[in-house]
Write a protein that holds these residues in place. Structure first.
Motif, PDB file in Angstrom:
ATOM      1  N   VAL A   1       0.890  48.683  59.019  1.00 48.99           N
ATOM      2  CA  VAL A   1       1.812  49.404  58.065  1.00 48.99           C
ATOM      3  C   VAL A   1       2.382  50.746  58.697  1.00 48.99           C
ATOM      4  CG1 VAL A   1       0.047  48.745  56.034  1.00 48.99           C
ATOM      5  CG2 VAL A   1      -0.327  50.674  57.435  1.00 48.99           C
ATOM      6  N   ASP A   2       3.162  51.410  57.828  1.00 47.76           N
ATOM      7  CA  ASP A   2       3.996  52.461  58.519  1.00 47.76           C
ATOM      8  C   ASP A   2       3.477  53.939  58.614  1.00 47.76           C
ATOM      9  OD1 ASP A   2       3.842  53.171  55.889  1.00 47.76           O
ATOM     10  OD2 ASP A   2       6.141  53.198  55.538  1.00 47.76           O
ATOM     11  N   ARG A   3       2.124  53.822  58.264  1.00 46.79           N
ATOM     12  CA  ARG A   3       1.462  55.260  58.386  1.00 46.79           C
ATOM     13  C   ARG A   3       0.067  55.380  58.820  1.00 46.79           C
ATOM     14  NH1 ARG A   3       3.466  56.849  52.600  1.00 46.79           N
ATOM     15  NH2 ARG A   3       5.107  55.211  53.341  1.00 46.79           N
ATOM     16  N   GLU A   4      -0.753  56.105  59.224  1.00 46.99           N
ATOM     17  CA  GLU A   4      -2.020  55.990  59.385  1.00 46.99           C
ATOM     18  C   GLU A   4      -2.867  56.660  58.248  1.00 46.99           C
ATOM     19  OE1 GLU A   4      -3.059  57.736  63.214  1.00 46.99           O
ATOM     20  OE2 GLU A   4      -1.322  56.903  64.261  1.00 46.99           O
ATOM     21  N   PHE A   5      -2.258  57.036  57.265  1.00 51.09           N
ATOM     22  CA  PHE A   5      -3.169  57.904  56.264  1.00 51.09           C
ATOM     23  C   PHE A   5      -2.710  57.079  54.790  1.00 51.09           C
ATOM     24  CE2 PHE A   5      -2.895  60.630  59.709  1.00 51.09           C
ATOM     25  CZ  PHE A   5      -4.050  61.078  59.866  1.00 51.09           C
ATOM     26  N   ASP A   6      -3.027  57.843  53.899  1.00 55.34           N
ATOM     27  CA  ASP A   6      -2.418  57.536  52.434  1.00 55.34           C
ATOM     28  C   ASP A   6      -3.422  56.107  52.030  1.00 55.34           C
ATOM     29  OD1 ASP A   6      -1.264  57.754  50.169  1.00 55.34           O
ATOM     30  OD2 ASP A   6       0.965  57.388  51.209  1.00 55.34           O
ATOM     31  N   ASN A   7      -4.694  56.085  52.258  1.00 59.33           N
ATOM     32  CA  ASN A   7      -5.514  55.142  51.829  1.00 59.33           C
ATOM     33  C   ASN A   7      -5.473  54.771  50.169  1.00 59.33           C
ATOM     34  OD1 ASN A   7      -6.125  54.403  54.554  1.00 59.33           O
ATOM     35  ND2 ASN A   7      -8.494  55.015  54.345  1.00 59.33           N
ATOM     36  N   ALA A   8      -5.389  55.682  49.328  1.00 57.14           N
ATOM     37  CA  ALA A   8      -5.504  55.477  48.087  1.00 57.14           C
ATOM     38  C   ALA A   8      -4.203  54.957  47.659  1.00 57.14           C
ATOM     39  CB  ALA A   8      -5.270  56.872  47.338  1.00 57.14           C
ATOM     40  N   ARG A   9      -2.949  55.063  48.243  1.00 54.41           N
ATOM     41  CA  ARG A   9      -1.916  54.333  47.956  1.00 54.41           C
ATOM     42  C   ARG A   9      -1.860  52.855  48.264  1.00 54.41           C
ATOM     43  NH1 ARG A   9       2.788  53.218  50.893  1.00 54.41           N
ATOM     44  NH2 ARG A   9       4.764  52.799  49.691  1.00 54.41           N
ATOM     45  N   PHE A  10      -2.534  52.531  49.504  1.00 54.71           N
ATOM     46  CA  PHE A  10      -2.514  51.085  49.652  1.00 54.71           C
ATOM     47  C   PHE A  10      -3.625  50.327  49.299  1.00 54.71           C
ATOM     48  CE2 PHE A  10      -1.064  52.953  53.993  1.00 54.71           C
ATOM     49  CZ  PHE A  10       0.138  52.390  53.946  1.00 54.71           C
ATOM     50  N   PHE A  11      -4.794  50.895  48.677  1.00 59.07           N
ATOM     51  CA  PHE A  11      -5.761  50.295  47.863  1.00 59.07           C
ATOM     52  C   PHE A  11      -4.802  49.971  46.536  1.00 59.07           C
ATOM     53  CE2 PHE A  11      -9.761  52.099  49.496  1.00 59.07           C
ATOM     54  CZ  PHE A  11     -10.442  50.945  49.664  1.00 59.07           C
ATOM     55  N   ALA A  12      -4.271  50.980  46.097  1.00 53.14           N
ATOM     56  CA  ALA A  12      -3.283  50.736  44.388  1.00 53.14           C
ATOM     57  C   ALA A  12      -2.388  49.652  44.929  1.00 53.14           C
ATOM     58  CB  ALA A  12      -2.683  51.919  44.261  1.00 53.14           C
TER      59      ALA A  12
ATOM     60  N   GLY B   1      -5.254  41.888  31.577  1.00 52.86           N
ATOM     61  CA  GLY B   1      -6.034  43.025  31.146  1.00 52.86           C
ATOM     62  C   GLY B   1      -6.674  43.703  32.481  1.00 52.86           C
ATOM     63  N   ILE B   2      -6.597  43.252  33.633  1.00 52.85           N
ATOM     64  CA  ILE B   2      -7.322  43.696  34.509  1.00 52.85           C
ATOM     65  C   ILE B   2      -6.269  44.980  35.234  1.00 52.85           C
ATOM     66  CG2 ILE B   2      -7.788  43.139  37.179  1.00 52.85           C
ATOM     67  CD1 ILE B   2      -9.075  41.366  34.901  1.00 52.85           C
ATOM     68  N   TYR B   3      -7.258  46.032  35.710  1.00 53.16           N
ATOM     69  CA  TYR B   3      -6.730  47.360  36.085  1.00 53.16           C
ATOM     70  C   TYR B   3      -7.699  47.702  37.206  1.00 53.16           C
ATOM     71  CZ  TYR B   3     -10.315  49.055  32.721  1.00 53.16           C
ATOM     72  OH  TYR B   3     -11.498  49.179  32.276  1.00 53.16           O
ATOM     73  N   GLN B   4      -7.301  48.707  38.032  1.00 51.49           N
ATOM     74  CA  GLN B   4      -8.179  49.464  39.070  1.00 51.49           C
ATOM     75  C   GLN B   4      -8.858  50.565  38.386  1.00 51.49           C
ATOM     76  OE1 GLN B   4      -6.075  50.416  42.782  1.00 51.49           O
ATOM     77  NE2 GLN B   4      -7.276  52.242  42.922  1.00 51.49           N
ATOM     78  N   ASP B   5     -10.080  50.658  38.760  1.00 46.98           N
ATOM     79  CA  ASP B   5     -11.016  51.760  38.486  1.00 46.98           C
ATOM     80  C   ASP B   5     -11.881  52.183  39.612  1.00 46.98           C
ATOM     81  OD1 ASP B   5     -12.152  53.772  36.976  1.00 46.98           O
ATOM     82  OD2 ASP B   5     -12.355  52.614  35.108  1.00 46.98           O
ATOM     83  N   GLY B   6     -12.639  53.381  39.320  1.00 51.89           N
ATOM     84  CA  GLY B   6     -13.400  53.722  40.760  1.00 51.89           C
ATOM     85  C   GLY B   6     -12.399  54.202  41.832  1.00 51.89           C
ATOM     86  N   VAL B   7     -12.877  53.609  43.292  1.00 53.65           N
ATOM     87  CA  VAL B   7     -12.096  53.883  44.075  1.00 53.65           C
ATOM     88  C   VAL B   7     -10.995  52.854  44.428  1.00 53.65           C
ATOM     89  CG1 VAL B   7     -12.096  53.858  46.654  1.00 53.65           C
ATOM     90  CG2 VAL B   7     -13.872  55.255  45.397  1.00 53.65           C
ATOM     91  N   SER B   8     -11.531  51.638  44.103  1.00 51.62           N
ATOM     92  CA  SER B   8     -10.690  50.434  44.402  1.00 51.62           C
ATOM     93  C   SER B   8     -11.087  48.980  43.475  1.00 51.62           C
ATOM     94  CB  SER B   8     -10.495  49.886  45.861  1.00 51.62           C
ATOM     95  OG  SER B   8     -11.829  49.715  46.508  1.00 51.62           O
TER      96      SER B   8
END
Length: 223
Positions: free
Chosen positions: A75-86, A104-111
């Protein structure tokens, strides 16, 4: 033993996806998860293999009613893990909705991937500079007695769990679409997950860092 090696050996590829259905029961723990005597004794008694993974998260029980999806990408960056999980969650949600008739599936918790407050998949991620190794286990057919016999209630849990037991907290995809089984889910994921990954990560994918690849191979050889 480490479950990551099948992905790390393809670290020289910009995008690599591996999907499999466990043939036997196994337990996978995060690199930093402490091994408790009672936990290990249960695995020894049942001749269950215990693996480690480089990513975080809690211990999981894998068995033929699950589908494991792993991806290694640059990927193009070393950080931004929350974005990549999403972004990974969007990939799963799209495949489930468009090709497996699960809505009806969605993300909750960390991932986690969740339906009406119940977990259908958990995931973990390992980062090494701009290389990202992601793994998720999808619950297709639940075996609550097996899970409860091996895993105690986790010491840490997402807020949405609210102290629910494994039986009240987990949900299988076949509960949402009775026509599904592990083989069908795995085949669809093999066909479409990489397509969705390239779609949702289109602006974030990067070229392989060839200077860093030997380091990732070394991680495979020494873990």
């Amino acid at each position: 033993m480490w479950i990551d090696d099948v992905i790390l050996q393809h670290a020289a590829e910009a995008v690599y996806v591996h999907v499999f259905v466990p043939e036997t029961v196994m337990v996978v723990m995060a690199r930093s998860t402490p091994v408790r005597d009672c936990f290990m004794s249960r695995c020894v008694q049942r001749n269950i293999e215990v693996y480690r993974r480089l990513g975080g998260g809690g211990a999981v029980v894998l068995y033929p009613g699950c589908v494991v999806v792993s991806a290694g990408i640059w990927v193009d960056r070393e950080f931004d893990n929350a974005r990549f999980f999403a972004l990974f969650s969007k990939c799963f949600i799209a495949v489930l909705k468009e090709h497996l008739s699960v809505e009806g599936i969605y993300q909750d918790g960390v991932s986690d991937l969740v339906s009406a407050g119940r977990k259908v998949a958990g995931s973990s991620m390992f980062r090494s500079k701009r290389y990202l190794l992601y793994q998720a286990s999808l619950l297709v057919t639940l075996d609550i007695p097996l899970i409860e016999n091996i895993l105690a209630h986790p010491s840490r849990e997402p807020d949405y769990r609210r102290r629910k037991s494994h039986g009240d907290f987990l949900l299988g995809l076949c509960d949402l679409n009775p026509s599904l089984d592990s083989d069908k889910v795995a085949q669809v994921m093999k066909t479409y997950f990489v397509v969705m990954l390239k779609k949702y990560f289109s602006s974030s994918l990067a070229q392989v860092d060839t200077l860093h690849v030997p380091y990732l191979y070394k991680r495979m050889e020494t873990t």
